[in-house]
Scaffold this active site. Structure first.
Site, PDB file in Angstrom:
ATOM      1  N   ASP A 156      28.944  39.014 -16.585  1.00  9.24           N
ATOM      2  CA  ASP A 156      27.797  38.283 -16.061  1.00  9.24           C
ATOM      3  C   ASP A 156      28.219  37.675 -14.720  1.00  9.24           C
ATOM      4  O   ASP A 156      29.417  37.520 -14.449  1.00  9.24           O
ATOM      5  CB  ASP A 156      27.393  37.175 -17.044  1.00  9.24           C
ATOM      6  CG  ASP A 156      26.333  36.255 -16.473  1.00  9.24           C
ATOM      7  OD1 ASP A 156      25.258  36.751 -16.102  1.00  9.24           O
ATOM      8  OD2 ASP A 156      26.601  35.046 -16.385  1.00  9.24           O
ATOM      9  N   ASP A 197      26.176  34.819 -12.469  1.00  8.13           N
ATOM     10  CA  ASP A 197      25.911  33.395 -12.256  1.00  8.13           C
ATOM     11  C   ASP A 197      26.432  32.561 -13.420  1.00  8.13           C
ATOM     12  O   ASP A 197      25.996  32.723 -14.563  1.00  8.13           O
ATOM     13  CB  ASP A 197      24.404  33.162 -12.088  1.00  8.13           C
ATOM     14  CG  ASP A 197      23.847  33.878 -10.865  1.00  8.13           C
ATOM     15  OD1 ASP A 197      24.159  33.454  -9.743  1.00  8.13           O
ATOM     16  OD2 ASP A 197      23.105  34.867 -11.041  1.00  8.13           O
TER      17      ASP A 197
END
Length: 233
Positions: free
Chosen positions: A22, A24
């Site tokens: 991932d 952010d």
């Protein structure tokens, strides 16, 4: 969606076939950038935003977040316009400073050295993902899956299934690294053993996921040994 590249060598025994990152909150500490942008957009429309609302959006598909902002503020922009404005503001902040999360760059380097391909799986759109990836050595990520290039965003499993297809690997042989409940649900529902590194918001205990406080000090082999005997040996 990027074209997959070939790793210089196959992963060593006892390592994941690939690692899905991932972005952010996991690779980069950009959640404060998003929250700042949300506050600015709402306040410029004459409204008041709060961190409780902001935290509900962590890890979401951007269209879901944009619709939430419209429903809970006086902002009258269309959802796509809200997304474009959020992205514009966050990209500016990233171009000024990329806030890497602790241990992320070191783990990326170690995975590459061990021949483990990495894929970025983010609900941010291509413009922001390119700004972050562009700050890394070329070839760091063998594939990049972004929120504007999938039909269903997290918590749907599609983004992680797309990453596995892009790299030609089996989801159960890989590891995902996430920081949000939404992202963990996406990865786990896709069948990817998942490491949760909670940051801005807590992550509930989830079957199929383990939690660690930080990526700092983790080696590639640790990404497998964190899981119990239900995983491959």
């Amino acid at each position: 969606m990027s074209t997959p590249s070939t790793s210089p060598s196959a992963p060593e025994a006892g390592l994941p076939a690939a690692v899905f990152w991932d972005m952010d909150g996991t690779l980069v500490d950009t959640e404060p950038y998003w929250i700042t942008a949300e506050h600015a957009i709402v306040e410029e429309a004459g409204g008041v935003w709060n961190d409780e609302y902001a935290h509900q959006l962590v890890g979401n598909d951007l269209m879901v977040s944009a619709e939430f902002i419209r429903d809970n503020s006086p902002v009258e922009l269309e959802p796509l316009e809200i997304i474009e404005e959020l992205l514009r503001r966050v990209v500016i902040q990233v171009q000024e400073h990329v806030p890497w999360r602790p241990g992320a760059l070191e783990l990326l380097d170690a995975l590459q050295a061990a021949g483990v391909p990495n894929a970025l799986v983010t609900m941010s759109w291509r413009s922001l993902a390119d700004s972050v990836v562009g700050a890394l050595p070329e070839g760091t990520f063998a594939a990049v899956i972004t929120g504007d290039e999938v039909e269903h965003g997290k918590p749907h499993p599609e983004p992680y299934l797309a990453a596995a297809r892009a790299l030609g690997v089996e989801v159960g042989d890989c590891v995902a690294i996430e920081d949000s409940p939404t992202g963990v649900r996406s990865a786990v529902s896709a069948g990817v053993p998942t490491i949760a590194v909670p940051h801005v918001v807590p992550v509930p205990v989830t079957v199929g996921a383990v939690q660690v406080p930080s990526l700092r000090g983790l080696a590639p082999a640790d990404l497998v040994s964190l899981f119990d005997g239900s995983r491959r040996k």
